[in-house]
Structures are given as C-alpha cells and as structure tokens.
Design an enzyme around this catalytic site. Structure first.
Site, PDB file in Angstrom:
ATOM      1  N   LYS A   1     -10.347  -0.889  10.169  1.00 45.47           N
ATOM      2  CA  LYS A   1     -10.363  -2.084   9.322  1.00 45.47           C
ATOM      3  C   LYS A   1     -10.957  -3.277  10.068  1.00 45.47           C
ATOM      4  CE  LYS A   1      -7.654  -0.201   6.029  1.00 45.47           C
ATOM      5  NZ  LYS A   1      -8.103   0.121   4.671  1.00 45.47           N
TER       6      LYS A   1
ATOM      7  N   CYS B   1      -4.770   2.318  -3.783  1.00 39.93           N
ATOM      8  CA  CYS B   1      -3.542   2.857  -3.172  1.00 39.93           C
ATOM      9  C   CYS B   1      -2.362   1.904  -3.363  1.00 39.93           C
ATOM     10  CB  CYS B   1      -3.744   3.165  -1.694  1.00 39.93           C
ATOM     11  SG  CYS B   1      -4.859   4.542  -1.380  1.00 39.93           S
TER      12      CYS B   1
ATOM     13  N   HIS C   1       0.865  -1.187   0.000  1.00 43.72           N
ATOM     14  CA  HIS C   1       0.000   0.000   0.000  1.00 43.72           C
ATOM     15  C   HIS C   1       0.900   1.234   0.000  1.00 43.72           C
ATOM     16  CE1 HIS C   1      -2.820   2.959   1.738  1.00 43.72           C
ATOM     17  NE2 HIS C   1      -3.800   2.157   1.381  1.00 43.72           N
TER      18      HIS C   1
ATOM     19  N   ASP D   1       3.074  -4.459   8.048  1.00 44.48           N
ATOM     20  CA  ASP D   1       1.825  -3.717   7.880  1.00 44.48           C
ATOM     21  C   ASP D   1       0.692  -4.729   8.017  1.00 44.48           C
ATOM     22  OD1 ASP D   1      -0.496  -2.557   6.936  1.00 44.48           O
ATOM     23  OD2 ASP D   1       0.355  -1.810   5.074  1.00 44.48           O
TER      24      ASP D   1
ATOM     25  N   GLN E   1      -4.567  -5.242   6.910  1.00 43.70           N
ATOM     26  CA  GLN E   1      -5.527  -6.160   6.295  1.00 43.70           C
ATOM     27  C   GLN E   1      -5.527  -7.543   6.941  1.00 43.70           C
ATOM     28  OE1 GLN E   1      -7.783  -5.307   4.123  1.00 43.70           O
ATOM     29  NE2 GLN E   1      -7.036  -3.228   3.841  1.00 43.70           N
TER      30      GLN E   1
END
Length: 414
Positions: A234, A372, A131, A208, A211
């Site tokens: 999220k 993104c 991202h 990261d 998700q």
C-alpha cells in the site's frame, strides 16, 4: 484531510513520476491514469532495483549462516526493521514484527493475544468502516470463544458515531480493533481519542493502518496504540510483506503464532523453548527481499517527506471533489470532515462496474465493487461504489481525464 493542517508541498511531481516507469505506459491506446492506489500503489524503480540487487548479488538465508552472504543479507534485513521502527516511532526494534501484510498481522493478534484475553461472554469491538480483514478474524475468534462481536455505528457522512462508541465501552470489551483510515470512504478516524477512551477502561487497541501508512506520518508512541498493522504494497513497497507493531509487554506475554524454524530457542522431542522478540513471531524463512525493499521504500518516502505527500494528495482530493460535485447525478459516498485521498462515488443508477469498464477503455484505472467492506455497503444501501484513490505521483491533469471519462460514461450509459 483538513487543508488547514497542511503546508504547501515542495516537490517536483514530474521528476518523481520518472521514478515510476509503469506510469509511462499506455492502456487501450491511452496514457495510463492510475487511480487504484488504495488497492495497491505502484513501486518506484529504487524499490524494484533493490529486489533485483538482492537476488543478483546478495541472496542467502538470514540469521543462521556464518558466511559472508548470510551475514550481509541478515544485516540488510535487520537494517530495514530499524528503518521501520524509526518511521513509525516504535520504542524498540523488537516491537516490529515482519508479516505477510496487514491481514496476517491482524490474524496474528486475533489468534494469539485474542485467544489469551477473550473468553465466553466477552466482547470484541470493531467499527462499521472495517475491511473484511479486520472483521473476519475477530468473528472467528468470537465463534471459537463464545464471545460477541460488537460494531461501532457510523453517521451517514461516513464518520464514526463517537458517542455510541463511548457508550459501548465496558468491562466485557477485551479489545478494540479499528482502522485508522477507511479504504472505502477515506474517512480518517479519531484514532488518538479512540485509544484514549479505551485505555481509560484498560482496553487495548489494535489499529489497522493499511490505508494510513501511505498518506501520513505514523507515530505509535504518540498514539499509544497497543498494536498497529500495515502493508508494504500500500505504501509503494513490494507485495507479500507487512508489519505488526506491538507493545513489548503484550508481545512478551503472547504465545507464538506459528511453529517452525527461527522462532525457537531450543527444541527437544519433549519440549521447545521459544526465541526472543521479534523472532518468536517470525517462523520460517521470511520474505527477505521484500523486507529489504520495504526498508528502501521507507527511505524513499522519507526523502520526499510525509508532510509533502499529505499536502500533494490533499490538493488532489480537494480538486477532484470540486470537479465531481459539479457533475449532475454524481454522488460522493463518504463526506467526512477529515479524509485521506480517496473518493467513492456513484453516478445515478449506473452500476459502478459499468462506469469502471468505460473508464478503463479510456486508460483510467479505478476500483469498483464493495472494496472488501460488504457490511459497510449494506449500511449505506449500495451494491458498491466506484473508487478513485490518489497518490503523490498523480496530477490534476489526470484528474481532468477522470472527470472527462465520467462525463463520457454518463453519456454512453444514458
């Protein structure tokens, strides 16, 4: 996600949907089908009620007051930190830093740890799947320091080229920053193996997890990652709040990210000494209601069970994938063996925006565009994709509505 690793879900989806009033509304006269969960998931009423309760009966600034409201709000906020610590498997509560979200968490590490360890000629390693929030902060750091940003390539199916990754590790690499799950393709990366290989050469790893956190159990101790970033919104919590996990040894060594109240121990005009962890990285009044509500979110997810959530979403992923593969001219983008409940697709030569616009008129909310991840789309030779992302409150009946909508859009767009 691999079906073999998941048990049969044991939850009542219809009852769970009652916790999400927004799902009962109509859009353009059609029942809302919300498949934009990777952008931001909906919030259960328990979370919304927690925010209302805070402002109606509990609001006060925290950590600084001796009066009842301040002490009570402080207790609730710090209880939320403890809940997150247990939820992600951190060793210490003070390894959990409240931020505005994954983006700020990554910027915090790039601006503090990155500046501390990266110098001229050094390398920062990211992947093609990232991202923008895990690309741009490292670009900025490399430009400032005269370092190089190196990118792990991917195979055509959306999986990382792990042989290439192994070959890219050397003494110049000062940090590896990769996502746990691709927001655009749903690829679940072999994070534990990435961390193991990097650590063999004493290279720290930032993950990261924006998700991954909504879909699976996260155990930062088992992963042995150095940093892990996630966003509340999220994972069915409020917007504007997130978490940075960092190993104690790194957080102790890192300078503060911002200056101001809360992050100080003492201040004179000549010198300031900084507060202890985690407060060293939490300058100013935090998103108190958001932090408390994130704690409620964690409780909500754990009451359902992360294994149940993963199993429900995997069933939806398999069902939707089979249905989409039967549509002539539809191509699924990203076919990794291990996937979260995200399907990116294109339909013939139709622009994803046109497909998304027609689906919206039918009440179906998907995401269209580059998500993104412009460099990833360039690698795939696409302007963008249509993306359907599923949550545990979605149903196979809703997937059928999506499929019928795609067929109708094909008919309308020729």
């Amino acid at each position: 996600m691999s079906a073999q690793t998941l048990h049969k879900p044991s939850i009542d989806i219809n009852r769970i949907r009652e916790d999400f009033p927004i799902l009962r509304q109509k859009v353009h006269g059609k029942p809302l089908v919300y498949f934009d969960n990777a952008a931001s998931a909906q919030k259960p009423k328990q979370v919304v009620d927690a925010i209302s309760q805070y402002y109606n009966a509990e609001h006060s600034n925290i950590h600084r007051g001796v009066h009842y409201l301040s002490a009570h709000a402080t207790e609730r906020f710090e209880e939320a930190r403890q809940k997150v610590q247990r939820h992600i498997g951190a060793v210490y509560t003070h390894e959990v830093i409240f931020t505005k979200g994954t983006t700020e968490s990554i910027n915090l590490v790039a601006s503090t740890f990155g500046r501390m360890v990266v110098g001229k000629g050094d390398e920062v390693l990211i992947s093609t799947l990232e991202h923008h929030s895990n690309i741009v902060p490292w670009q900025m750091l490399c430009e400032e320091k005269g370092a190089k940003l190196k990118v792990i390539p991917i195979h055509d199916n959306g999986e990382l080229d792990m042989d290439a990754f192994t070959g890219m590790l050397n003494e110049k690499v000062k940090i590896v920053a990769v996502n746990h799950v691709s927001n655009a393709l749903g690829t679940i990366n072999p994070i534990k193996e990435i961390i193991r290989q990097a650590h063999l050469q004493n290279i720290p790893v930032l993950v990261d997890g924006a998700q991954a956190a909504p879909h699976m159990t996260i155990d930062v101790k088992e992963l042995d990652c150095d940093f892990y970033a996630l966003s509340s919104h999220k994972m069915y919590g409020p917007t504007g709040v997130g978490i940075l996990y960092g190993k104690e040894k790194w957080l102790d060594a890192m300078p503060p990210y911002q200056g101001g109240g809360e992050m100080i121990s003492t201040v004179t005009f000549e010198k300031t000494t900084y507060n202890e962890l985690p407060f060293k990285f939490e300058a100013g009044t935090p998103h108190i209601s958001g932090g408390i509500a994130l704690g409620v979110t964690v409780d909500y997810l754990n009451n359902i069970g992360m294994d149940n959530i993963a199993a429900v979403e995997n069933e939806l992923l398999i069902y939707a994938t089979e249905k989409m593969q039967a549509i002539d001219g539809l191509r699924i983008i990203g076919t990794a063996k291990e996937k979260a409940a995200v399907i990116s697709f294109v339909v013939g030569d139709t622009h994803p925006y046109d497909t998304g616009t027609i689906l919206d008129q039918l009440g179906v909310a998907i995401r269209t565009g580059h998500h993104c991840t412009e460099p990833l789309m360039q690698r795939l030779g696409l302007p963008g994709t249509a993306r359907a992302s599923f949550a545990f409150y979605n149903t196979k009946e809703e997937v059928d509505v999506l499929i019928n909508g795609i067929l109708k859009s094909k008919e309308m767009l020729g």
